[in-house]
Write a protein that holds these residues in place. Structure first.
Motif, short mmCIF file in Angstrom:
data_model
loop_
_atom_site.label_atom_id
_atom_site.label_comp_id
_atom_site.label_asym_id
_atom_site.label_seq_id
_atom_site.Cartn_x
_atom_site.Cartn_y
_atom_site.Cartn_z
N UNK A 25 3.20 -14.38 -1.26
CA UNK A 25 3.33 -15.34 -2.35
C UNK A 25 1.96 -15.64 -2.98
N UNK A 26 0.96 -15.80 -2.12
CA UNK A 26 -0.38 -16.10 -2.64
C UNK A 26 -0.97 -14.91 -3.39
N UNK A 27 -0.75 -13.72 -2.87
CA UNK A 27 -1.21 -12.53 -3.58
C UNK A 27 -0.53 -12.40 -4.93
N UNK A 33 -2.04 -14.75 -12.14
CA UNK A 33 -2.92 -15.74 -12.76
C UNK A 33 -4.18 -15.11 -13.33
N UNK A 34 -4.80 -14.17 -12.62
CA UNK A 34 -6.12 -13.78 -13.11
C UNK A 34 -6.63 -12.44 -12.71
N UNK A 35 -5.78 -11.46 -12.41
CA UNK A 35 -6.27 -10.14 -12.04
C UNK A 35 -6.63 -9.36 -13.30
N UNK A 36 -7.86 -8.85 -13.32
CA UNK A 36 -8.32 -8.12 -14.50
C UNK A 36 -8.95 -6.80 -14.08
N UNK A 37 -9.02 -5.89 -15.03
CA UNK A 37 -9.77 -4.65 -14.86
C UNK A 37 -10.66 -4.49 -16.09
N UNK A 38 -11.97 -4.44 -15.89
CA UNK A 38 -12.92 -4.40 -17.00
C UNK A 38 -12.63 -5.50 -18.00
N UNK A 39 -12.24 -6.66 -17.49
CA UNK A 39 -11.97 -7.81 -18.33
C UNK A 39 -10.60 -7.84 -18.98
N UNK A 42 -4.35 -7.49 -16.00
CA UNK A 42 -3.41 -6.47 -15.53
C UNK A 42 -2.62 -6.98 -14.34
N UNK A 43 -1.32 -6.74 -14.35
CA UNK A 43 -0.45 -7.15 -13.25
C UNK A 43 -0.34 -6.01 -12.24
N UNK A 44 -1.33 -5.85 -11.39
CA UNK A 44 -1.32 -4.78 -10.41
C UNK A 44 -1.85 -5.29 -9.08
N UNK A 45 -1.18 -4.89 -7.99
CA UNK A 45 -1.70 -5.14 -6.66
C UNK A 45 -2.85 -4.17 -6.42
N UNK A 46 -4.04 -4.66 -6.08
CA UNK A 46 -5.19 -3.75 -5.91
C UNK A 46 -5.00 -2.76 -4.78
N UNK A 47 -4.22 -3.11 -3.75
CA UNK A 47 -3.98 -2.15 -2.67
C UNK A 47 -3.19 -0.95 -3.19
#
Length: 220
Positions: A25-27, A33-39, A42-47
């Protein structure tokens, strides 16, 4: 300057007994809320994205088809991996691409195609032509009906030995968000009818994935 976390969470070492459901849930909250790539948001799990770059290196695709682009952050990240490989192009498909960030829109490896992915399958096939290998990522509307329709429409375009990745199969199979039935159920139906694909669960070896049973390897 001390970085400000996007969400107020206790440090990891203070919550080692926290149930996995709460961790997921926290991930999910952090991703939304705030995951970005080069600013670029993006809605992506980094794993999972780490797994994607492993697959890109292993398969060396000539074409990556990404269905569902949001603001283009993940599309741009994929293009940068292809830059490092020195080969490949991306066909980026979404029903509405008005919010694509200019930094993603101007990358020369990306061709943007707006419209309903299911109706565009013929055009995408024509653009791919004889190029291969082809890897496909499905991240459009997450209803079971739409996801299954996309899988059926694009399965033939995925090269043997490559992958059709179905994102967010964790809807109600890890997190409480999203439609039900959703992508997980669509994958189950698709695998039952198309024996050319198997769920490669070795790609889930981080133990946490947003795509459970969603890494579909074409074996035939």
């Amino acid at each position: 300057m001390t970085p400000t976390p996007p969400l107020s969470w206790p440090p990891m070492e203070e919550r080692l007994e926290e149930p996995l459901r709460r961790v997921l849930e926290r991930m999910q909250a952090r991703i939304l809320v705030g995951t970005t790539y080069f600013g670029v948001h993006t809605f992506k799990c980094p794993l999972d994205f780490w797994v994607y770059q492993e697959l890109l290196y292993e398969i060396q695709p000539e074409v990556v088809v990404e269905i569902g682009n949001y603001r283009g952050g993940s599309t741009l990240a994929l293009a940068h991996v292809l830059d490092a490989l020195g080969k490949g192009r991306i066909l980026a498909i979404d029903i509405d691409q008005r919010k694509i960030d200019p930094r993603a829109r101007r990358h020369p490896r990306i061709a943007w195609i707006q419209g309903d992915a299911k109706r565009l399958a013929g055009e995408v096939a024509a653009r791919i032509g004889a190029s291969g290998p082809v890897l496909l990522i499905e991240d459009s509307d997450h209803t079971r009906e739409n996801t299954l329709g996309v899988l059926r429409a694009y399965a033939d375009l995925v090269s043997p030995g490559s992958y059709l990745i179905v994102e967010d199969t964790n809807c109600h199979h890890g997190i409480a968000d999203g439609p039900f039935p959703g992508p997980y159920e669509a994958v189950a139906d698709f695998l039952a009818e198309d024996r050319r694909f198997v769920a490669d669960r070795s790609r889930e070896s981080f133990g946490i994935t947003w795509n459970p049973r969603g890494y579909l390897l074409r074996v035939g």
